[in-house]
Design a protein around this motif. Structure first.
Motif, PDB file in Angstrom:
ATOM      1  N   ARG A 132      42.948 -25.170  21.784  1.00 31.38           N
ATOM      2  CA  ARG A 132      44.104 -24.928  20.920  1.00 31.38           C
ATOM      3  C   ARG A 132      44.194 -23.483  20.473  1.00 31.38           C
ATOM      4  O   ARG A 132      45.281 -22.951  20.258  1.00 31.38           O
ATOM      5  CB  ARG A 132      44.029 -25.838  19.685  1.00 31.38           C
ATOM      6  N   ALA A 133      43.029 -22.829  20.323  1.00 32.22           N
ATOM      7  CA  ALA A 133      43.004 -21.490  19.748  1.00 32.22           C
ATOM      8  C   ALA A 133      43.138 -20.380  20.784  1.00 32.22           C
ATOM      9  O   ALA A 133      43.636 -19.297  20.473  1.00 32.22           O
ATOM     10  CB  ALA A 133      41.704 -21.297  18.962  1.00 32.22           C
ATOM     11  N   LEU A 134      42.697 -20.632  22.012  1.00 32.54           N
ATOM     12  CA  LEU A 134      42.697 -19.591  23.037  1.00 32.54           C
ATOM     13  C   LEU A 134      44.100 -19.304  23.551  1.00 32.54           C
ATOM     14  O   LEU A 134      44.960 -20.193  23.557  1.00 32.54           O
ATOM     15  CB  LEU A 134      41.807 -20.016  24.210  1.00 32.54           C
ATOM     16  N   PRO A 135      44.352 -18.089  24.022  1.00 35.83           N
ATOM     17  CA  PRO A 135      45.612 -17.800  24.719  1.00 35.83           C
ATOM     18  C   PRO A 135      45.741 -18.699  25.949  1.00 35.83           C
ATOM     19  O   PRO A 135      44.741 -19.197  26.481  1.00 35.83           O
ATOM     20  CB  PRO A 135      45.455 -16.325  25.129  1.00 35.83           C
ATOM     21  N   GLN A 136      46.940 -18.877  26.406  1.00 35.26           N
ATOM     22  CA  GLN A 136      47.213 -19.854  27.464  1.00 35.26           C
ATOM     23  C   GLN A 136      46.358 -19.615  28.713  1.00 35.26           C
ATOM     24  O   GLN A 136      45.794 -20.560  29.275  1.00 35.26           O
ATOM     25  CB  GLN A 136      48.695 -19.821  27.844  1.00 35.26           C
ATOM     26  N   GLY A 137      46.228 -18.353  29.132  1.00 39.47           N
ATOM     27  CA  GLY A 137      45.450 -18.061  30.330  1.00 39.47           C
ATOM     28  C   GLY A 137      43.991 -18.427  30.186  1.00 39.47           C
ATOM     29  O   GLY A 137      43.390 -19.043  31.079  1.00 39.47           O
ATOM     30  N   GLN A 138      43.393 -18.058  29.055  1.00 41.32           N
ATOM     31  CA  GLN A 138      41.984 -18.364  28.829  1.00 41.32           C
ATOM     32  C   GLN A 138      41.769 -19.863  28.637  1.00 41.32           C
ATOM     33  O   GLN A 138      40.745 -20.410  29.064  1.00 41.32           O
ATOM     34  CB  GLN A 138      41.480 -17.595  27.610  1.00 41.32           C
ATOM     35  N   ALA A 139      42.732 -20.524  27.996  1.00 36.79           N
ATOM     36  CA  ALA A 139      42.639 -21.974  27.823  1.00 36.79           C
ATOM     37  C   ALA A 139      42.664 -22.683  29.179  1.00 36.79           C
ATOM     38  O   ALA A 139      41.934 -23.659  29.391  1.00 36.79           O
ATOM     39  CB  ALA A 139      43.776 -22.478  26.942  1.00 36.79           C
ATOM     40  N   LYS A 140      43.464 -22.155  30.122  1.00 37.41           N
ATOM     41  CA  LYS A 140      43.512 -22.746  31.462  1.00 37.41           C
ATOM     42  C   LYS A 140      42.185 -22.551  32.188  1.00 37.41           C
ATOM     43  O   LYS A 140      41.724 -23.453  32.904  1.00 37.41           O
ATOM     44  CB  LYS A 140      44.657 -22.137  32.267  1.00 37.41           C
ATOM     45  N   ARG A 141      41.564 -21.387  32.014  1.00 37.39           N
ATOM     46  CA  ARG A 141      40.275 -21.150  32.653  1.00 37.39           C
ATOM     47  C   ARG A 141      39.203 -22.083  32.086  1.00 37.39           C
ATOM     48  O   ARG A 141      38.371 -22.609  32.829  1.00 37.39           O
ATOM     49  CB  ARG A 141      39.859 -19.689  32.477  1.00 37.39           C
ATOM     50  N   LEU A 142      39.225 -22.272  30.764  1.00 35.60           N
ATOM     51  CA  LEU A 142      38.284 -23.210  30.151  1.00 35.60           C
ATOM     52  C   LEU A 142      38.536 -24.621  30.656  1.00 35.60           C
ATOM     53  O   LEU A 142      37.592 -25.364  30.954  1.00 35.60           O
ATOM     54  CB  LEU A 142      38.405 -23.160  28.627  1.00 35.60           C
ATOM     55  N   SER A 143      39.797 -24.988  30.788  1.00 34.12           N
ATOM     56  CA  SER A 143      40.141 -26.315  31.286  1.00 34.12           C
ATOM     57  C   SER A 143      39.662 -26.511  32.719  1.00 34.12           C
ATOM     58  O   SER A 143      39.151 -27.580  33.076  1.00 34.12           O
ATOM     59  CB  SER A 143      41.659 -26.523  31.206  1.00 34.12           C
ATOM     60  N   ARG A 144      39.797 -25.457  33.545  1.00 30.96           N
ATOM     61  CA  ARG A 144      39.322 -25.554  34.929  1.00 30.96           C
ATOM     62  C   ARG A 144      37.810 -25.731  34.970  1.00 30.96           C
ATOM     63  O   ARG A 144      37.286 -26.491  35.798  1.00 30.96           O
ATOM     64  CB  ARG A 144      39.727 -24.306  35.719  1.00 30.96           C
ATOM     65  N   PHE A 145      37.102 -25.035  34.069  1.00 33.15           N
ATOM     66  CA  PHE A 145      35.650 -25.200  34.026  1.00 33.15           C
ATOM     67  C   PHE A 145      35.282 -26.633  33.634  1.00 33.15           C
ATOM     68  O   PHE A 145      34.357 -27.225  34.207  1.00 33.15           O
ATOM     69  CB  PHE A 145      35.026 -24.223  33.035  1.00 33.15           C
ATOM     70  N   LEU A 146      35.982 -27.182  32.664  1.00 35.48           N
ATOM     71  CA  LEU A 146      35.683 -28.548  32.229  1.00 35.48           C
ATOM     72  C   LEU A 146      35.949 -29.570  33.327  1.00 35.48           C
ATOM     73  O   LEU A 146      35.362 -30.657  33.333  1.00 35.48           O
ATOM     74  CB  LEU A 146      36.509 -28.892  30.989  1.00 35.48           C
ATOM     75  N   LYS A 147      36.831 -29.201  34.273  1.00 35.31           N
ATOM     76  CA  LYS A 147      37.148 -30.095  35.388  1.00 35.31           C
ATOM     77  C   LYS A 147      36.287 -29.834  36.621  1.00 35.31           C
ATOM     78  O   LYS A 147      36.410 -30.555  37.611  1.00 35.31           O
ATOM     79  CB  LYS A 147      38.626 -29.938  35.768  1.00 35.31           C
ATOM     80  N   SER A 148      35.435 -28.839  36.578  1.00 36.04           N
ATOM     81  CA  SER A 148      34.664 -28.427  37.749  1.00 36.04           C
ATOM     82  C   SER A 148      33.541 -29.422  38.048  1.00 36.04           C
ATOM     83  O   SER A 148      33.151 -30.238  37.208  1.00 36.04           O
ATOM     84  CB  SER A 148      34.086 -27.035  37.517  1.00 36.04           C
ATOM     85  N   TRP A 149      32.990 -29.298  39.266  1.00 40.04           N
ATOM     86  CA  TRP A 149      31.913 -30.214  39.652  1.00 40.04           C
ATOM     87  C   TRP A 149      30.627 -29.997  38.849  1.00 40.04           C
ATOM     88  O   TRP A 149      29.933 -30.981  38.558  1.00 40.04           O
ATOM     89  CB  TRP A 149      31.648 -30.136  41.157  1.00 40.04           C
ATOM     90  N   PRO A 150      30.260 -28.741  38.454  1.00 40.61           N
ATOM     91  CA  PRO A 150      29.070 -28.632  37.600  1.00 40.61           C
ATOM     92  C   PRO A 150      29.233 -29.385  36.279  1.00 40.61           C
ATOM     93  O   PRO A 150      28.286 -30.016  35.793  1.00 40.61           O
ATOM     94  CB  PRO A 150      28.936 -27.120  37.370  1.00 40.61           C
ATOM     95  N   SER A 151      30.440 -29.300  35.710  1.00 43.03           N
ATOM     96  CA  SER A 151      30.693 -30.032  34.471  1.00 43.03           C
ATOM     97  C   SER A 151      30.591 -31.531  34.703  1.00 43.03           C
ATOM     98  O   SER A 151      30.032 -32.268  33.873  1.00 43.03           O
ATOM     99  CB  SER A 151      32.077 -29.675  33.927  1.00 43.03           C
ATOM    100  N   ARG A 152      31.115 -31.990  35.845  1.00 42.55           N
ATOM    101  CA  ARG A 152      31.047 -33.420  36.169  1.00 42.55           C
ATOM    102  C   ARG A 152      29.593 -33.884  36.272  1.00 42.55           C
ATOM    103  O   ARG A 152      29.228 -34.942  35.755  1.00 42.55           O
ATOM    104  CB  ARG A 152      31.771 -33.694  37.485  1.00 42.55           C
ATOM    105  N   VAL A 153      28.767 -33.082  36.935  1.00 38.15           N
ATOM    106  CA  VAL A 153      27.358 -33.461  37.120  1.00 38.15           C
ATOM    107  C   VAL A 153      26.607 -33.464  35.792  1.00 38.15           C
ATOM    108  O   VAL A 153      25.907 -34.418  35.450  1.00 38.15           O
ATOM    109  CB  VAL A 153      26.674 -32.515  38.124  1.00 38.15           C
ATOM    110  N   LEU A 154      26.767 -32.394  35.015  1.00 38.45           N
ATOM    111  CA  LEU A 154      25.999 -32.252  33.782  1.00 38.45           C
ATOM    112  C   LEU A 154      26.399 -33.248  32.706  1.00 38.45           C
ATOM    113  O   LEU A 154      25.585 -33.583  31.838  1.00 38.45           O
ATOM    114  CB  LEU A 154      26.144 -30.823  33.244  1.00 38.45           C
ATOM    115  N   THR A 155      27.655 -33.711  32.738  1.00 42.08           N
ATOM    116  CA  THR A 155      28.112 -34.665  31.727  1.00 42.08           C
ATOM    117  C   THR A 155      28.116 -36.106  32.237  1.00 42.08           C
ATOM    118  O   THR A 155      28.625 -36.996  31.552  1.00 42.08           O
ATOM    119  CB  THR A 155      29.516 -34.298  31.221  1.00 42.08           C
ATOM    120  N   ASP A 156      27.544 -36.317  33.412  1.00 41.63           N
ATOM    121  CA  ASP A 156      27.362 -37.690  33.866  1.00 41.63           C
ATOM    122  C   ASP A 156      26.274 -38.338  33.021  1.00 41.63           C
ATOM    123  O   ASP A 156      25.216 -37.726  32.800  1.00 41.63           O
ATOM    124  CB  ASP A 156      26.963 -37.723  35.337  1.00 41.63           C
ATOM    125  N   PRO A 157      26.479 -39.547  32.523  1.00 37.64           N
ATOM    126  CA  PRO A 157      25.489 -40.163  31.630  1.00 37.64           C
ATOM    127  C   PRO A 157      24.091 -40.252  32.210  1.00 37.64           C
ATOM    128  O   PRO A 157      23.105 -40.025  31.502  1.00 37.64           O
ATOM    129  CB  PRO A 157      26.086 -41.552  31.364  1.00 37.64           C
TER     130      PRO A 157
END
Length: 276
Positions: free
Chosen positions: A108-133
């Motif tokens: 909510r706080a980041l500018p649109q471009g940086q928020a999109k980059r953060l969103s892409r990271f949250l959707k990435s495969w490393p994020s998927r692996v590390l947040t798998d239960p």
């Protein structure tokens, strides 16, 4: 550096100030970053709930108490105090900080471009692996088994770099475990309730068995009385914190089957967002 008696034996130097500072700095930075995000969110007419701020501050405070100051020094010499620090750093601080929904705030706080980059990271495969239960549970509970059933625990008190690494791992693994079980922030990689519940039960069993093992099999250099009190603290204290995670997961599960129940929705407000 002067030597000190660790668990009744002379095994290494006192916990140095630079180690405490190095461990504390990331949490101080996280506190400042969260405050800045709250400010920018409000500047954009997007107010942030006060209780989330309180949860973040409390979580940071728990972590700072565990890594620096009197408790950290005592934990370097007393296994019971070490276990108290573990509960604060690896369980309570991650839970409180997860409940503060930091990713939602940053998006909510980041500018649109940086928020999109953060969103892409949250959707990435490393994020998927590390947040798998399962993966998060292995990092969290598995790491503790390695720490307390091998010479690693004693070596941690003799090597400052290893001390920093293990404490960083304890917090990060605890946070990943928490966010893999309960979805407070929006999570692109959502797992079903049954999968999370079964994994959570297995992780709690592994944590409980380890605490009983410590009670009867003290880590190297730990007196029997400290191992017993530390094991009991790990068992009962860990259960108390884990019960909150269980409650939130069950509450989200119930809400998903009864979204029209406004009473339940109101009761769950501190534990939003909606689960999968």
């Amino acid at each position: 550096m002067s030597t000190s008696h660790i668990h009744g034996q002379t095994t290494g130097a006192e916990l140095s100030e630079w180690v405490q500072i190095l461990l504390a700095l990331p949490f101080i930075f996280a506190l400042i970053l969260y405050g800045a995000a709250v400010f920018f969110s409000r500047q954009r007419q997007r107010p942030w709930p006060f209780y989330r701020i309180v949860l973040w501050v409390l979580g940071i405070a728990c972590a700072l108490v565990a890594v620096g100051g009197p408790l950290a020094q005592l934990a370097h010499m007393d296994f019971t105090m070490h276990m108290l620090g573990h509960l604060l750093l690896g369980m309570l601080a991650p839970l409180l900080m997860a409940l503060a929904a930091p990713m939602t705030l940053f998006l909510r706080a980041l500018p649109q471009g940086q928020a999109k980059r953060l969103s892409r990271f949250l959707k990435s495969w490393p994020s998927r692996v590390l947040t798998d239960p399962v993966a998060a549970s292995l990092l969290n509970v598995g790491g503790l088994w390695i720490l307390y059933t091998t010479p690693l625990y004693q070596e941690m008190h003799e090597n400052s770099y290893l001390h920093v690494f293990i404490h960083a791992h304890v917090f990060i693994a605890g946070y990943l475990f928490t966010v893999s079980m309960i979805y407070i922030d929006p999570t692109p990689h959502r797992n079903g309730y049954v999968y999370r519940a079964v994994t959570l039960i297995a992780a709690l069993a592994g944590h409980g068995i380890l605490s009983k093992y410590i009670y009867g099999n003290p880590p190297a250099g730990v007196p029997v009385d400290q191992a017993e009190s530390g094991g009991m603290l790990m068992y009962y204290g860990g259960d108390g914190i884990d019960l909150v995670i269980v409650f939130i997961l069950c509450l989200h599960w119930y809400r998903s089957t009864a979204p029209e129940n406004s009473k339940v929705n109101n009761m769950a407000k501190p534990f939003e967002t909606d689960p999968a």
